[in-house]
Write a protein that holds these residues in place. Structure first.
Motif, PDB file in Angstrom:
ATOM      1  N   ALA A   1     -22.200  -2.387   1.938  1.00 10.80           N
ATOM      2  CA  ALA A   1     -21.677  -1.160   2.551  1.00 10.80           C
ATOM      3  C   ALA A   1     -20.804  -0.377   1.577  1.00 10.80           C
ATOM      4  O   ALA A   1     -20.516   0.792   1.796  1.00 10.80           O
ATOM      5  N   GLY A   2     -20.367  -1.037   0.484  1.00  2.00           N
ATOM      6  CA  GLY A   2     -19.526  -0.363  -0.505  1.00  2.00           C
ATOM      7  C   GLY A   2     -18.066  -0.758  -0.456  1.00  2.00           C
ATOM      8  O   GLY A   2     -17.232  -0.154  -1.138  1.00  2.00           O
ATOM      9  N   ALA A   3     -17.728  -1.777   0.345  1.00  3.73           N
ATOM     10  CA  ALA A   3     -16.332  -2.208   0.461  1.00  3.73           C
ATOM     11  C   ALA A   3     -15.864  -2.878  -0.819  1.00  3.73           C
ATOM     12  O   ALA A   3     -16.651  -3.504  -1.527  1.00  3.73           O
ATOM     13  N   TRP A   4     -14.572  -2.748  -1.101  1.00  2.00           N
ATOM     14  CA  TRP A   4     -13.990  -3.414  -2.259  1.00  2.00           C
ATOM     15  C   TRP A   4     -13.947  -4.916  -2.012  1.00  2.00           C
ATOM     16  O   TRP A   4     -14.209  -5.709  -2.898  1.00  2.00           O
ATOM     17  N   SER A   5     -13.599  -5.297  -0.766  1.00  2.00           N
ATOM     18  CA  SER A   5     -13.487  -6.716  -0.446  1.00  2.00           C
ATOM     19  C   SER A   5     -13.580  -6.916   1.061  1.00  2.00           C
ATOM     20  O   SER A   5     -13.485  -5.971   1.836  1.00  2.00           O
ATOM     21  N   CYS A   6     -13.738  -8.183   1.424  1.00  2.00           N
ATOM     22  CA  CYS A   6     -13.803  -8.584   2.827  1.00  2.00           C
ATOM     23  C   CYS A   6     -12.793  -9.702   3.029  1.00  2.00           C
ATOM     24  O   CYS A   6     -12.926 -10.767   2.421  1.00  2.00           O
ATOM     25  N   LEU A   7     -11.779  -9.454   3.836  1.00  2.00           N
ATOM     26  CA  LEU A   7     -10.727 -10.441   4.088  1.00  2.00           C
ATOM     27  C   LEU A   7     -11.036 -11.178   5.384  1.00  2.00           C
ATOM     28  O   LEU A   7     -11.172 -10.559   6.439  1.00  2.00           O
ATOM     29  N   PRO A   8     -11.169 -12.514   5.308  1.00  2.00           N
ATOM     30  CA  PRO A   8     -11.502 -13.262   6.521  1.00  2.00           C
ATOM     31  C   PRO A   8     -10.321 -13.349   7.488  1.00  2.00           C
ATOM     32  O   PRO A   8      -9.192 -13.499   7.074  1.00  2.00           O
ATOM     33  N   LYS A   9     -10.641 -13.232   8.779  1.00  2.00           N
ATOM     34  CA  LYS A   9      -9.650 -13.434   9.827  1.00  2.00           C
ATOM     35  C   LYS A   9      -9.779 -14.860  10.322  1.00  2.00           C
ATOM     36  O   LYS A   9     -10.903 -15.381  10.347  1.00  2.00           O
ATOM     37  N   PRO A  10      -8.721 -15.505  10.701  1.00  2.00           N
ATOM     38  CA  PRO A  10      -7.346 -15.016  10.649  1.00  2.00           C
ATOM     39  C   PRO A  10      -6.806 -15.082   9.227  1.00  2.00           C
ATOM     40  O   PRO A  10      -7.248 -15.889   8.410  1.00  2.00           O
ATOM     41  N   PHE A  11      -5.850 -14.221   8.951  1.00  2.00           N
ATOM     42  CA  PHE A  11      -5.226 -14.171   7.631  1.00  2.00           C
ATOM     43  C   PHE A  11      -3.721 -14.172   7.817  1.00  2.00           C
ATOM     44  O   PHE A  11      -3.215 -13.849   8.886  1.00  2.00           O
ATOM     45  N   THR A  12      -3.023 -14.538   6.761  1.00  2.00           N
ATOM     46  CA  THR A  12      -1.562 -14.530   6.801  1.00  2.00           C
ATOM     47  C   THR A  12      -1.060 -13.156   6.372  1.00  2.00           C
ATOM     48  O   THR A  12      -1.818 -12.364   5.780  1.00  2.00           O
ATOM     49  N   ALA A  13       0.195 -12.905   6.620  1.00  2.00           N
ATOM     50  CA  ALA A  13       0.812 -11.654   6.185  1.00  2.00           C
ATOM     51  C   ALA A  13       0.708 -11.527   4.667  1.00  2.00           C
ATOM     52  O   ALA A  13       0.368 -10.458   4.138  1.00  2.00           O
ATOM     53  N   GLU A  14       0.964 -12.617   3.971  1.00  2.00           N
ATOM     54  CA  GLU A  14       0.895 -12.600   2.509  1.00  2.00           C
ATOM     55  C   GLU A  14      -0.516 -12.290   2.013  1.00  2.00           C
ATOM     56  O   GLU A  14      -0.697 -11.533   1.067  1.00  2.00           O
ATOM     57  N   GLU A  15      -1.523 -12.869   2.658  1.00  2.00           N
ATOM     58  CA  GLU A  15      -2.918 -12.618   2.259  1.00  2.00           C
ATOM     59  C   GLU A  15      -3.286 -11.158   2.459  1.00  2.00           C
ATOM     60  O   GLU A  15      -3.959 -10.553   1.609  1.00  2.00           O
ATOM     61  N   LEU A  16      -2.848 -10.564   3.569  1.00  2.00           N
ATOM     62  CA  LEU A  16      -3.151  -9.157   3.812  1.00  2.00           C
ATOM     63  C   LEU A  16      -2.467  -8.272   2.780  1.00  2.00           C
ATOM     64  O   LEU A  16      -3.098  -7.382   2.202  1.00  2.00           O
ATOM     65  N   LEU A  17      -1.197  -8.508   2.528  1.00  2.00           N
ATOM     66  CA  LEU A  17      -0.475  -7.690   1.545  1.00  2.00           C
ATOM     67  C   LEU A  17      -1.077  -7.828   0.154  1.00  2.00           C
ATOM     68  O   LEU A  17      -1.191  -6.842  -0.579  1.00  2.00           O
ATOM     69  N   GLN A  18      -1.479  -9.034  -0.225  1.00  2.00           N
ATOM     70  CA  GLN A  18      -2.100  -9.251  -1.533  1.00  2.00           C
ATOM     71  C   GLN A  18      -3.441  -8.527  -1.615  1.00  2.00           C
ATOM     72  O   GLN A  18      -3.753  -7.897  -2.635  1.00  2.00           O
ATOM     73  N   ALA A  19      -4.240  -8.599  -0.559  1.00  2.00           N
ATOM     74  CA  ALA A  19      -5.545  -7.929  -0.556  1.00  2.00           C
ATOM     75  C   ALA A  19      -5.383  -6.409  -0.645  1.00  2.00           C
ATOM     76  O   ALA A  19      -6.115  -5.745  -1.386  1.00  2.00           O
ATOM     77  N   VAL A  20      -4.416  -5.873   0.084  1.00  2.00           N
ATOM     78  CA  VAL A  20      -4.161  -4.420   0.044  1.00  2.00           C
ATOM     79  C   VAL A  20      -3.706  -4.013  -1.354  1.00  2.00           C
ATOM     80  O   VAL A  20      -4.223  -3.045  -1.925  1.00  2.00           O
TER      81      VAL A  20
END
Length: 147
Positions: free
Chosen positions: A121-140
């Motif tokens: 689809a062109g996404a930079w990445s796919c973050l699996p749920k559930p994720f931690t706050a740290e994982e989300l901030l790092q991915a962003v």
């Protein structure tokens, strides 16, 4: 090696900017998730981290808000009614004005299928749920710097 008396240990160091030369407060994120709890968690976390966050409830809202918000990053739930995150990403990436914008898709379980679908689809990445706050901030942060 720092010691307990070292002042750097008693005073937290500020986070580096999300994008080289750009303060987090200048970074606009358009977040779309159909579940209120998911929207609330991610919005609060990102705002508390200094990002400017606009919220959409589904893919159609995202498409309607793009021109006005002019986000630096799209954060899309992979599973939404009407238009899911994968479909929105594919549509956005076809528009010349938004093709270079990084897209991060949040996907249940983060299966190989979801990761491949996100890339197609062109996404930079796919973050699996559930994720931690740290994982989300790092991915962003990574999507903004490298995406």
């Amino acid at each position: 090696m720092p010691t307990a008396a070292d002042p750097s240990l008693s005073h937290p160091q500020p986070d580096p900017p999300a994008v080289a030369g750009v303060a987090r407060s200048d970074v606009r994120i358009l977040l779309a998730a159909d579940r209120p709890a998911a929207r609330c968690f991610a919005t609060k976390l990102l705002r508390d981290s200094g990002y400017r966050v606009e919220v959409a409830v589904d893919g159609f809202d995202v498409l309607g808000m793009l021109a006005e918000v002019k986000p630096d990053l799209l954060l899309l739930d992979g599973r939404m009614p009407r238009l899911d995150g994968f479909q929105v990403c594919a549509l956005v990436k076809r528009h010349p004005g938004f093709a270079a914008m990084p897209v991060l898709i949040l996907s249940d379980g983060g299966s190989l299928f979801a990761r491949v679908r996100a890339r197609l689809a062109g996404a930079w990445s796919c973050l699996p749920k559930p994720f931690t706050a740290e994982e989300l901030l790092q991915a962003v942060s990574s999507a903004l710097v490298h995406g």
